[in-house]
Each structure stands twice: as C-alpha cells, then as structure tokens.
Design an enzyme around this catalytic site. Structure first.
Site, PDB file in Angstrom:
ATOM      1  N   ARG A   1     -37.493  83.609  20.461  1.00 16.99           N
ATOM      2  CA  ARG A   1     -36.077  83.685  20.093  1.00 16.99           C
ATOM      3  C   ARG A   1     -35.196  83.129  21.213  1.00 16.99           C
ATOM      4  NH1 ARG A   1     -31.267  87.604  19.632  1.00 16.99           N
ATOM      5  NH2 ARG A   1     -31.897  88.385  21.658  1.00 16.99           N
TER       6      ARG A   1
ATOM      7  N   ASP B   1     -24.483  98.999   8.980  1.00 16.48           N
ATOM      8  CA  ASP B   1     -23.426  99.918   9.404  1.00 16.48           C
ATOM      9  C   ASP B   1     -22.094  99.175   9.310  1.00 16.48           C
ATOM     10  OD1 ASP B   1     -22.330 102.182  10.533  1.00 16.48           O
ATOM     11  OD2 ASP B   1     -22.452 101.350  12.556  1.00 16.48           O
TER      12      ASP B   1
ATOM     13  N   GLN C   1     -22.946  90.167   7.195  1.00 18.70           N
ATOM     14  CA  GLN C   1     -22.343  91.008   8.249  1.00 18.70           C
ATOM     15  C   GLN C   1     -20.832  90.798   8.328  1.00 18.70           C
ATOM     16  OE1 GLN C   1     -25.290  90.232  11.514  1.00 18.70           O
ATOM     17  NE2 GLN C   1     -24.704  92.304  12.100  1.00 18.70           N
TER      18      GLN C   1
ATOM     19  N   SER D   1     -34.427  98.551   7.626  1.00 17.95           N
ATOM     20  CA  SER D   1     -33.319  99.135   8.380  1.00 17.95           C
ATOM     21  C   SER D   1     -33.617  98.943   9.864  1.00 17.95           C
ATOM     22  CB  SER D   1     -33.227 100.629   8.043  1.00 17.95           C
ATOM     23  OG  SER D   1     -32.308 101.255   8.884  1.00 17.95           O
ATOM     24  N   ASN D   2     -32.620  98.510  10.621  1.00 25.87           N
ATOM     25  CA  ASN D   2     -32.801  98.321  12.061  1.00 25.87           C
ATOM     26  C   ASN D   2     -31.851  99.266  12.794  1.00 25.87           C
ATOM     27  OD1 ASN D   2     -32.993  97.502  14.679  1.00 25.87           O
ATOM     28  ND2 ASN D   2     -32.272  95.400  14.335  1.00 25.87           N
TER      29      ASN D   2
ATOM     30  N   GLY E   1     -37.111 100.623  15.419  1.00 30.73           N
ATOM     31  CA  GLY E   1     -36.340 101.243  16.501  1.00 30.73           C
ATOM     32  C   GLY E   1     -35.956 100.197  17.547  1.00 30.73           C
TER      33      GLY E   1
ATOM     34  N   ILE F   1     -36.270  97.907  20.840  1.00 32.27           N
ATOM     35  CA  ILE F   1     -37.348  97.287  21.622  1.00 32.27           C
ATOM     36  C   ILE F   1     -37.297  97.880  23.033  1.00 32.27           C
ATOM     37  CG2 ILE F   1     -38.209  95.131  22.623  1.00 32.27           C
ATOM     38  CD1 ILE F   1     -36.864  93.691  20.190  1.00 32.27           C
TER      39      ILE F   1
ATOM     40  N   HIS G   1     -45.097 107.730  -2.866  1.00 34.88           N
ATOM     41  CA  HIS G   1     -46.517 108.065  -2.953  1.00 34.88           C
ATOM     42  C   HIS G   1     -46.987 108.305  -4.382  1.00 34.88           C
ATOM     43  CE1 HIS G   1     -50.240 108.510  -1.105  1.00 34.88           C
ATOM     44  NE2 HIS G   1     -50.001 109.459  -0.209  1.00 34.88           N
TER      45      HIS G   1
ATOM     46  N   ASP H   1     -50.336 103.919  -2.437  1.00 36.83           N
ATOM     47  CA  ASP H   1     -51.187 104.787  -1.613  1.00 36.83           C
ATOM     48  C   ASP H   1     -51.064 104.416  -0.135  1.00 36.83           C
ATOM     49  OD1 ASP H   1     -53.075 102.672  -1.054  1.00 36.83           O
ATOM     50  OD2 ASP H   1     -53.786 102.942  -3.108  1.00 36.83           O
TER      51      ASP H   1
HETATM   52  N1  COA Z   1     -34.022  96.265  19.708  1.00 39.05           N
HETATM   53  C1  COA Z   1     -33.350  95.639  20.683  1.00 39.05           C
HETATM   54  N2  COA Z   1     -32.282  94.840  20.493  1.00 39.05           N
HETATM   55  C2  COA Z   1     -31.866  94.683  19.231  1.00 39.05           C
HETATM   56  C3  COA Z   1     -32.508  95.293  18.148  1.00 39.05           C
HETATM   57  C4  COA Z   1     -33.639  96.117  18.439  1.00 39.05           C
HETATM   58  N3  COA Z   1     -34.282  96.736  17.456  1.00 39.05           N
HETATM   59  N4  COA Z   1     -31.881  94.963  17.026  1.00 39.05           N
HETATM   60  C5  COA Z   1     -30.888  94.161  17.367  1.00 39.05           C
HETATM   61  N5  COA Z   1     -30.866  93.975  18.697  1.00 39.05           N
HETATM   62  C6  COA Z   1     -29.919  93.168  19.438  1.00 39.05           C
HETATM   63  C7  COA Z   1     -29.654  91.867  18.731  1.00 39.05           C
HETATM   64  O1  COA Z   1     -30.635  90.902  19.046  1.00 39.05           O
HETATM   65  C8  COA Z   1     -28.273  91.518  19.242  1.00 39.05           C
HETATM   66  O2  COA Z   1     -28.380  91.023  20.571  1.00 39.05           O
HETATM   67  P1  COA Z   1     -28.105  89.449  20.890  1.00 39.05           P
HETATM   68  O3  COA Z   1     -26.638  89.318  20.820  1.00 39.05           O
HETATM   69  O4  COA Z   1     -28.682  89.252  22.228  1.00 39.05           O
HETATM   70  O5  COA Z   1     -28.781  88.660  19.851  1.00 39.05           O
HETATM   71  C9  COA Z   1     -27.614  92.858  19.310  1.00 39.05           C
HETATM   72  O6  COA Z   1     -28.657  93.830  19.375  1.00 39.05           O
HETATM   73  C10 COA Z   1     -26.709  93.181  18.147  1.00 39.05           C
HETATM   74  O7  COA Z   1     -27.361  92.863  16.946  1.00 39.05           O
HETATM   75  P2  COA Z   1     -26.569  92.972  15.540  1.00 39.05           P
HETATM   76  O8  COA Z   1     -25.334  92.170  15.625  1.00 39.05           O
HETATM   77  O9  COA Z   1     -26.397  94.380  15.167  1.00 39.05           O
HETATM   78  O10 COA Z   1     -27.472  92.199  14.508  1.00 39.05           O
HETATM   79  P3  COA Z   1     -28.906  92.516  13.926  1.00 39.05           P
HETATM   80  O11 COA Z   1     -29.209  91.313  13.106  1.00 39.05           O
HETATM   81  O12 COA Z   1     -29.889  92.877  14.943  1.00 39.05           O
HETATM   82  O13 COA Z   1     -28.713  93.754  12.943  1.00 39.05           O
HETATM   83  C11 COA Z   1     -27.787  95.012  11.170  1.00 39.05           C
HETATM   84  C12 COA Z   1     -27.977  93.630  11.789  1.00 39.05           C
HETATM   85  C13 COA Z   1     -26.947  94.846   9.938  1.00 39.05           C
HETATM   86  C14 COA Z   1     -29.121  95.585  10.784  1.00 39.05           C
HETATM   87  C15 COA Z   1     -27.119  95.956  12.203  1.00 39.05           C
HETATM   88  O14 COA Z   1     -25.906  95.390  12.644  1.00 39.05           O
HETATM   89  C16 COA Z   1     -26.831  97.341  11.683  1.00 39.05           C
HETATM   90  O15 COA Z   1     -25.881  97.579  10.952  1.00 39.05           O
HETATM   91  N6  COA Z   1     -27.696  98.317  12.058  1.00 39.05           N
HETATM   92  C17 COA Z   1     -27.549  99.695  11.646  1.00 39.05           C
HETATM   93  C18 COA Z   1     -28.419  99.930  10.424  1.00 39.05           C
HETATM   94  C19 COA Z   1     -28.307 101.360   9.953  1.00 39.05           C
HETATM   95  O16 COA Z   1     -27.238 101.880   9.795  1.00 39.05           O
HETATM   96  N7  COA Z   1     -29.475 101.962   9.766  1.00 39.05           N
HETATM   97  C20 COA Z   1     -29.541 103.336   9.392  1.00 39.05           C
HETATM   98  C21 COA Z   1     -29.850 103.444   7.975  1.00 39.05           C
HETATM   99  S1  COA Z   1     -29.939 105.115   7.508  1.00 39.05           S
END
Ligand code: COA
Length: 435
Positions: A245, A303, A332, A353-354, A378, A380, A406, A410
């Site tokens: 990346r 979010d 977004q 979900s992230n 979760g 990194i 489930h 399975d």
């Molecule tokens: N670990 C480390 N860094 C992370 C990461 C992870 N898992 N996920 C994202 N990042 C970094 C990204 O690379 C970015 O950094 P960069 O500017 O160096 O590229 C930064 O965090 C912000 O990322 P974001 O703008 O949020 O984009 P994204 O594509 O990673 O995520 C969404 C997009 C829509 C998933 C995210 O903005 C979001 O809304 N997350 C919350 C989801 C949620 O509510 N989940 C709960 C459901 S119950």
C-alpha cells in the site's frame, strides 16, 4: 388574477355528515397539496433535511423539491406538477409522514370542476383523505374544541412528530392554542407530566428519541437477536500488505483517490467468496431457503455524524482494488453529509466492518439479516512473534472476527473461508492477480 373560491358549509341536523359547495369559480390555478408518497422499504416517516424551493418559486415537473432522510437513506423528492409553490408544510429537521402533504402547489390553469369532484370524493370517503387536506378545505368555524368534525385534533406537523415519537394520543393532551389547537408547549407539558419530572430527578438526564439511522440500527439489531451466531477469529500478518500500500498510495493520492486498507479487505472477501458462495447469500426464513447471490455487493459498516449506516459497494467481483477505493471514497463523502441514497444502502450481500480505525482487536460482529455472514477487523498492531530458528521478529498483525448464521452455515465453512481471506490479505500481489 385573484383566487375567489368560497365554501359554504351545510350540516344536516339529523346526521353528522357534512358537505362543501364551491360558490364561485377558480380563476387562478387550483392549489394542491403535494403529498409525500410511499418511498418504499416500509418507510413511514422521513426527516426534512433541505428545501430546494420556497413559497413563490415556480416549479416544473421533476424539479427538485426537497431532500428527505429516512432511517435508511436520503431521497430527493421531485415535483409532480407545474406550478407555483405556495406553502412548505415542514421546517428543516421536522419529521414528515408518508401520505401527508409536503408542499402546496398552485397548478397552472385548472378547471374548477376538478375541485368539485375532489370535494365530492372527500364527502363520500372522508377517512381516506389525510388530515392536512381536510384542514386546508375546512372553513374556520368548523373547528370545535380542538377537533374538526371528523374528530381530528388540530396540531402542527412538529407537534404530531413529538406525539408520534413519544407514542402520545393527541386527544389526551390539553390544548391551549387558538380553536383548541395543541401547541408545542402543550405536548411538552404533557410529556413532563408523564415522565413525572424524571429529568429533573436525575439531575442532568435527558430524554433523547431514537431517530433516523439509529432507528434502522434498532430494527436490524433486534432482528439479529433471533440469529444463532457462530463466531470465529484469527490473526493475519499484514506486513507485506502495508509495504504494498505504501508503494502505491502516493500515486493514487495525486489522482484524488485515498487508498486505505479497506479496499484490499473488500477485494479479499470477494475473491474468497468466489470459492465459498454460500456465504454471499440471503436467507429467507419463511421458505427456509438460502439464495446465493451472484453479485458481491459488499456492505461496509460506516460511522457517520448520524451514527452507523451500512452502504454497499456493488459488484465487487468485477472491480479492481483501485475501483473499490474510488467507490469507497464516494460512499464516505456521502456518509459524511448523511446523504447516502437508498440505492447505495440496499442490496448488500456480505458485510465487513473495520473498527480498527477507532481501536480494538477482537469482536463479535452482528449479522445483518437477510445476509448470512459478516467480518470485522481490529487495529493493525506491531507485535513480536517467533520467526525461523526461534528468532523473535516484529510483525504487523490484523485480527479478524467472522460471524455466520449457524442455521445455514457450519463452522468449517467459516474457517476455510477465513483462511482464504487471510491468504489474500497476507499476499497482496496474489490478491491483485486473483490467485
Ligand atoms: N488498522 C490500522 N489503521 C487503519 C485501519 C486498521 N484496521 N483501518 C484504517 N486505518 C487507517 C487508514 O489506512 C487511514 O490511514 P491513512 O490515511 O494513512 O490511509 C486511517 O486509518 C483512516 O481511515 P478511514 O478514513 O477511516 O478509511 P477506511 O477505508 O480505513 O475505513 C470506514 C472506512 C467506513 C470503514 C471507516 O471510516 C469507519 O467508519 N469505521 C467504523 C466502522 C464501524 O462503525 N464499525 C462498527 C460497526 S458496529
């Protein structure tokens, strides 16, 4: 041209029925209430987010009237008529109910017999006409003690919204407005009485109604309670992915594309779903059947300023990682403005979900019915692990947790799918090549 319509009210002494006659003709256009029609998906109410017109504006068919937001999506309402906007029935952030008028529009040249026909229809089926229509045709003296002759309480849409949100029958509220109209103060006083001043007792506790996106979350999460979740977690070494990346994100940034990790995760899911199509599916509980869907419409938990919303990227199986990134950027942007349209929210087949953007490691993600599986990653983390000959090395670990329904999936299938997904996120070149 001046509108000279007058109504005479004739009431039979022996029955409660009532009639309206138009005494003089409409020389100007007829004023019609333009109602909020059913916008599908079982949506009963929406919040008015923006008006594109104001009283006095001329509109043509298909001109934008306003932007409304349901618990699922935002929709632009367009005009069905050519004419002049007379009245906007709602303010920004008011809740509008399906079937009630949004605006009154004075039509260009109408025949008054159309009006008569409509009035007659109203006389035959008074219960079929929404209340605000009746309010606009009733002469003032028909109004008695806060109710018109059809037994409806007089109140503004804002007051009705409060009543609806708090499950209050407006007839139970003591009205203090003119002609017995229920005012906002009246319903607030009623609410205060109902909660027994609980707000003050709890010092700073406030009652916050659940609205819009959160309402949808309420529904889907309640539905998910009936799904037996099987949850499985693993760790992936994303060191190669991070390097990959880093190499390309600068070039894409210059083209206006933000390349995060998400597009890789999404593409990895799609590639893995090619091998495990049972997970890209919708469950029909009634017929106890699972429909495997050909399109990989990957839902993304997002979010937004108004809470969690889950739009989807359509046909991921045909998109490159860069195309997924572009689409995610678009979603977004819309999510930030809380203006995701219904088309972006419906049709998801598998969810990711992230939560790593916020923090955290493991989760138990909740399935979005009728989908059958969901994954959550979760943050990194750089952590020590054993390398060759027991050397300690630093690796970048990403935790992933999967939940599957489930009843129809399975555990072995989930574990195999997870291994495939892990293979792709650990080997970004193979991911890009799809092997
Ligand atoms: N670990 C480390 N860094 C992370 C990461 C992870 N898992 N996920 C994202 N990042 C970094 C990204 O690379 C970015 O950094 P960069 O500017 O160096 O590229 C930064 O965090 C912000 O990322 P974001 O703008 O949020 O984009 P994204 O594509 O990673 O995520 C969404 C997009 C829509 C998933 C995210 O903005 C979001 O809304 N997350 C919350 C989801 C949620 O509510 N989940 C709960 C459901 S119950």
């Amino acid at each position: 041209m001046h509108r000279a319509a007058r109504y005479a009210f004739l009431q039979s002494t022996s029955t409660k029925s009532c009639r309206f006659l138009i005494l003089s003709s409409f020389r100007q256009g007829k004023i019609v209430p333009y109602k909020l029609t059913d916008i599908g998906e079982g949506i009963r109410e929406v919040t008015v987010k923006e008006w594109f017109v104001k009283p006095g504006d001329k509109v043509s068919q298909f001109d934008n009237i306003c932007e409304v937001q349901s618990d699922k999506a935002s929709v632009t309402i367009t005009s069905r008529y050519d004419g002049l906007v007379k009245v906007l029935h709602y303010k920004i952030d008011d809740v509008a109910l399906v079937g009630n008028p949004l605006v009154d529009i004075e039509l260009e040249e109408q025949l008054d017999n159309e009006i008569s026909q409509e009035e007659n229809a109203q006389e035959r089926h008074p219960q079929e006409k929404p209340e605000m229509d009746r309010a606009s045709i009733f002469p003032k003296d028909v109004v008695m003690s806060g109710e018109n002759l059809l037994g409806k309480v007089l109140a503004t849409p804002a007051v009705r919204r409060i009543a609806l949100e708090n499950n209050i029958n407006l007839k139970d509220v003591t009205p203090t407005g003119r002609d017995g109209r229920v005012l906002k103060e009246d319903i607030l006083a009623h609410l205060k009485g109902r909660f027994g001043n609980a707000e003050e007792e709890k010092d700073s506790g406030k009652v916050a109604p659940v609205k819009e996106y959160a309402k949808h979350m309420w529904k889907t999460m309640t539905k998910a309670l009936s799904i037996p979740h099987f949850t499985y977690s693993d760790d992936c070494d994303v060191t190669k992915l991070m390097l990959f990346r880093e190499e390309i994100k600068g070039a894409l940034k210059r083209e206006g594309i933000s390349l995060t990790y998400m597009p890789f995760f999404v593409k990895a899911a799609s590639n893995a779903l090619e091998k495990f199509p049972h997970l890209n599916a919708w469950l029909d509980e009634e017929s106890q059947s699972v429909k495997m869907v050909e399109q990989h419409n990957i839902s993304i938990a997002m979010d937004t300023p108004e809470g969690l919303v889950v739009p989807n990227i359509k046909n991921v199986q045909n998109l490159s990682i860069v195309e997924i990134a572009r689409e995610l950027n678009r979603l977004q942007q819309l999510g930030k403005k809380c203006s995701l349209p219904l088309s972006d929210i419906t049709g998801g087949t598998f969810c990711l979900s992230n939560i790593g953007t916020i923090g955290g490691t493991y989760m138990k993600p909740v399935i979005l019915s009728p989908q059958v599986a969901i994954g959550a990653v979760g943050k990194i983390q750089k952590l020590p692990r054993f390398g060759e000959r027991d050397s300690v090395i630093a690796v970048n670990l990403l935790s992933v947790s999967w939940s599957a329904d489930h009843r129809v999936v399975d555990g072995v299938t989930v574990a195999k799918f997870s291994n495939k997904w892990k293979h792709y996120v650990e080997n970004p070149l193979l991911l890009a090549l799809g092997i």
